[in-house]
Design a protein around this motif. Sequence first.
Motif, PDB file in Angstrom:
ATOM      1  N   LEU A 139      -0.929  11.408  -6.278  1.00  0.00           N
ATOM      2  CA  LEU A 139      -1.160  10.068  -5.311  1.00  0.00           C
ATOM      3  C   LEU A 139       0.127   9.453  -5.771  1.00  0.00           C
ATOM      4  O   LEU A 139       0.784   8.595  -5.032  1.00  0.00           O
ATOM      5  CB  LEU A 139      -2.469   9.363  -5.444  1.00  0.00           C
ATOM      6  CG  LEU A 139      -3.444   9.940  -4.866  1.00  0.00           C
ATOM      7  CD1 LEU A 139      -4.932   9.173  -5.185  1.00  0.00           C
ATOM      8  CD2 LEU A 139      -3.470  10.088  -3.373  1.00  0.00           C
ATOM      9  N   HIS A 140       0.452   9.368  -6.931  1.00  0.00           N
ATOM     10  CA  HIS A 140       1.579   8.726  -7.459  1.00  0.00           C
ATOM     11  C   HIS A 140       2.814   9.330  -6.931  1.00  0.00           C
ATOM     12  O   HIS A 140       3.841   8.585  -6.394  1.00  0.00           O
ATOM     13  CB  HIS A 140       1.579   8.826  -8.923  1.00  0.00           C
ATOM     14  CG  HIS A 140       2.755   8.270  -9.651  1.00  0.00           C
ATOM     15  ND1 HIS A 140       3.321   6.968  -9.787  1.00  0.00           N
ATOM     16  CD2 HIS A 140       4.051   9.004 -10.062  1.00  0.00           C
ATOM     17  CE1 HIS A 140       4.352   6.914 -10.294  1.00  0.00           C
ATOM     18  NE2 HIS A 140       4.950   7.888 -10.635  1.00  0.00           N
ATOM     19  N   LEU A 141       3.043  10.520  -6.818  1.00  0.00           N
ATOM     20  CA  LEU A 141       4.077  11.110  -6.135  1.00  0.00           C
ATOM     21  C   LEU A 141       4.181  11.059  -4.700  1.00  0.00           C
ATOM     22  O   LEU A 141       5.123  10.866  -3.945  1.00  0.00           O
ATOM     23  CB  LEU A 141       4.314  12.801  -6.343  1.00  0.00           C
ATOM     24  CG  LEU A 141       4.222  13.073  -7.943  1.00  0.00           C
ATOM     25  CD1 LEU A 141       4.289  14.574  -8.035  1.00  0.00           C
ATOM     26  CD2 LEU A 141       5.536  12.524  -8.533  1.00  0.00           C
ATOM     27  N   LYS A 142       2.955  10.933  -3.998  1.00  0.00           N
ATOM     28  CA  LYS A 142       3.030  10.669  -2.536  1.00  0.00           C
ATOM     29  C   LYS A 142       3.205   9.184  -2.163  1.00  0.00           C
ATOM     30  O   LYS A 142       3.926   8.779  -1.467  1.00  0.00           O
ATOM     31  CB  LYS A 142       1.500  10.811  -1.892  1.00  0.00           C
ATOM     32  CG  LYS A 142       1.668  10.624  -0.514  1.00  0.00           C
ATOM     33  CD  LYS A 142      -0.002  10.666  -0.081  1.00  0.00           C
ATOM     34  CE  LYS A 142      -0.497  12.112  -0.114  1.00  0.00           C
ATOM     35  NZ  LYS A 142      -1.874  12.196   0.528  1.00  0.00           N
ATOM     36  N   SER A 143       3.055   8.234  -3.096  1.00  0.00           N
ATOM     37  CA  SER A 143       3.201   6.901  -3.102  1.00  0.00           C
ATOM     38  C   SER A 143       4.959   6.673  -3.252  1.00  0.00           C
ATOM     39  O   SER A 143       5.610   5.834  -2.353  1.00  0.00           O
ATOM     40  CB  SER A 143       2.797   6.128  -3.858  1.00  0.00           C
ATOM     41  OG  SER A 143       3.092   4.742  -4.064  1.00  0.00           O
ATOM     42  N   LEU A 144       5.429   7.580  -4.115  1.00  0.00           N
ATOM     43  CA  LEU A 144       7.000   7.543  -4.051  1.00  0.00           C
ATOM     44  C   LEU A 144       7.753   8.085  -2.711  1.00  0.00           C
ATOM     45  O   LEU A 144       8.703   7.447  -2.497  1.00  0.00           O
ATOM     46  CB  LEU A 144       7.438   8.187  -5.608  1.00  0.00           C
ATOM     47  CG  LEU A 144       6.996   7.571  -6.940  1.00  0.00           C
ATOM     48  CD1 LEU A 144       7.165   8.588  -7.999  1.00  0.00           C
ATOM     49  CD2 LEU A 144       7.358   6.195  -6.817  1.00  0.00           C
ATOM     50  N   ARG A 145       7.224   9.275  -2.383  1.00  0.00           N
ATOM     51  CA  ARG A 145       7.838   9.779  -1.161  1.00  0.00           C
ATOM     52  C   ARG A 145       7.614   8.869   0.125  1.00  0.00           C
ATOM     53  O   ARG A 145       8.761   8.753   0.782  1.00  0.00           O
ATOM     54  CB  ARG A 145       7.138  11.142  -0.938  1.00  0.00           C
ATOM     55  CG  ARG A 145       7.198  12.330  -2.038  1.00  0.00           C
ATOM     56  CD  ARG A 145       6.966  13.421  -1.359  1.00  0.00           C
ATOM     57  NE  ARG A 145       5.822  13.587  -0.942  1.00  0.00           N
ATOM     58  CZ  ARG A 145       4.541  13.921  -1.922  1.00  0.00           C
ATOM     59  NH1 ARG A 145       4.789  14.332  -2.924  1.00  0.00           N
ATOM     60  NH2 ARG A 145       3.271  13.991  -1.422  1.00  0.00           N
ATOM     61  N   ARG A 146       6.597   8.332  -0.134  1.00  0.00           N
ATOM     62  CA  ARG A 146       6.306   7.407   1.283  1.00  0.00           C
ATOM     63  C   ARG A 146       6.629   6.000   1.318  1.00  0.00           C
ATOM     64  O   ARG A 146       6.578   5.345   2.215  1.00  0.00           O
ATOM     65  CB  ARG A 146       4.808   7.543   1.782  1.00  0.00           C
ATOM     66  CG  ARG A 146       4.543   9.078   2.242  1.00  0.00           C
ATOM     67  CD  ARG A 146       3.014   8.972   2.759  1.00  0.00           C
ATOM     68  NE  ARG A 146       2.465  10.504   2.947  1.00  0.00           N
ATOM     69  CZ  ARG A 146       1.374  10.673   3.659  1.00  0.00           C
ATOM     70  NH1 ARG A 146       0.778   9.873   3.942  1.00  0.00           N
ATOM     71  NH2 ARG A 146       1.206  12.122   4.021  1.00  0.00           N
ATOM     72  N   PHE A 147       7.086   5.601   0.043  1.00  0.00           N
ATOM     73  CA  PHE A 147       7.501   4.291  -0.042  1.00  0.00           C
ATOM     74  C   PHE A 147       6.153   3.194   0.147  1.00  0.00           C
ATOM     75  O   PHE A 147       6.525   2.411   0.947  1.00  0.00           O
ATOM     76  CB  PHE A 147       8.717   3.742   0.711  1.00  0.00           C
ATOM     77  CG  PHE A 147       9.843   4.923   0.409  1.00  0.00           C
ATOM     78  CD1 PHE A 147      10.718   4.315  -0.720  1.00  0.00           C
ATOM     79  CD2 PHE A 147      10.116   5.634   1.076  1.00  0.00           C
ATOM     80  CE1 PHE A 147      11.971   5.074  -1.080  1.00  0.00           C
ATOM     81  CE2 PHE A 147      11.171   6.580   0.884  1.00  0.00           C
ATOM     82  CZ  PHE A 147      12.087   6.255  -0.065  1.00  0.00           C
ATOM     83  N   GLU A 148       5.093   3.678  -0.425  1.00  0.00           N
ATOM     84  CA  GLU A 148       4.028   2.799   0.175  1.00  0.00           C
ATOM     85  C   GLU A 148       3.003   2.654  -1.069  1.00  0.00           C
ATOM     86  O   GLU A 148       3.113   3.234  -1.963  1.00  0.00           O
ATOM     87  CB  GLU A 148       3.296   3.300   1.362  1.00  0.00           C
ATOM     88  CG  GLU A 148       2.582   4.578   1.049  1.00  0.00           C
ATOM     89  CD  GLU A 148       2.087   5.406   2.385  1.00  0.00           C
ATOM     90  OE1 GLU A 148       2.281   4.926   3.196  1.00  0.00           O
ATOM     91  OE2 GLU A 148       1.653   6.318   2.209  1.00  0.00           O
ATOM     92  N   HIS A 149       2.063   1.521  -0.880  1.00  0.00           N
ATOM     93  CA  HIS A 149       0.994   1.568  -1.826  1.00  0.00           C
ATOM     94  C   HIS A 149      -0.126   2.516  -1.730  1.00  0.00           C
ATOM     95  O   HIS A 149      -0.123   3.176  -0.888  1.00  0.00           O
ATOM     96  CB  HIS A 149       0.619   0.080  -1.832  1.00  0.00           C
ATOM     97  CG  HIS A 149       1.469  -1.159  -2.103  1.00  0.00           C
ATOM     98  ND1 HIS A 149       2.013  -1.431  -3.371  1.00  0.00           N
ATOM     99  CD2 HIS A 149       2.259  -1.912  -1.052  1.00  0.00           C
ATOM    100  CE1 HIS A 149       2.708  -2.428  -3.409  1.00  0.00           C
ATOM    101  NE2 HIS A 149       2.826  -2.622  -1.988  1.00  0.00           N
TER     102      HIS A 149
END
Length: 345
Positions: free
Chosen positions: A188-198
């Motif tokens: 989820l941390h990596l997904k948050s970085l990829r999508r620029f979202e909380h």
Amino acid sequence: MMSSRLTGTTVRQLGHALSATGLVVRTTAEPASALRGGGAAAPTPSHAHVWMLRFPPARGASTLSAPMTVDGQEEAAATKQTDAAKVAAAEQKAVVSYWDVAPSRVTNEGGSEWRWACFRPWEAYEADLSIDLKKHHAPTTFLDKMAFRTVRALRWPTDIFFQRRYACRAMMLETVAAVPGMVGGMLLHLKSLRRFEHSGGWIKALLEEAENERMHLMTFMEVSQPRWYERALVLAVQGVFFNAYFLGYLLSPKFAHRVVGYLEEEAIHSYTEFLKDIDRGAIKNVPAPAIALDYWRLPQGSTLRDVVMVIRADEAHHRDVNHFASDIHYQGHELKAAPAPLGYH
């Protein structure tokens, strides 16, 4: 004649200077007549100065000038004193952190120095013992049934291997139970970085779950010591489970969270049996480890039974969090669409 004397004096002075810095200078002796001033014979090749320089190792090199000594006794004494001072300082250093940085002084509520580096006073909490232990998520969909049957299949070899050695069983299984939260939080941390979202707080919730499971392990390490073949089993099981759960979470997070939810239901069952063995005297109800007293804020005089009860309550909380996370995915929403449940502290 004069140039010969000057040359000899210069060489001797240079030899003293170089010997002080670790260089060795050797010269051939001059004729006695030249040194006394008698005779004007020119120096022969046998009288020529021969310089042999030997450079010391670079270790211990310094930009400071060394003392000008002939035999190096002064320098050796200073080095010996410095080494002795370093040894004394190392012996006086009581606590060294992982990165060789002196930790800051932390005190508990009473003002005494905190004795644990794996968690801090503000991370301690009181477990909610009133949580429903009998809650069960009935499998309805295909993925639910698949997750339920997978967990039930994993229970069979575990029962055979550990039998009713619940202390050792709990310790070994906690080494695996701390994996899902770390894997889920990382992805989820990596997904948050990829999508620029909380992430809605889900990253912190899952990592907090992993840390809580790790503290269960640290507690049971004070109660039971694993045998060598059990340690080998941890390496094998953790290696397989980490990669399997990692791939499973990438393919279907809702399936992965449902598996963890059912795993926690099995953990509640195991700790309930643990308590039964303590109550009937099959397992000695020893005093609670000191780390458990501080982590769960247990009163003085607490026993192993009290520790098992708070750990079972933690597992019930993990069960509800992961079933809730799986339900969100079933409804077609991302985890960030619903805020994460409150943490343990």
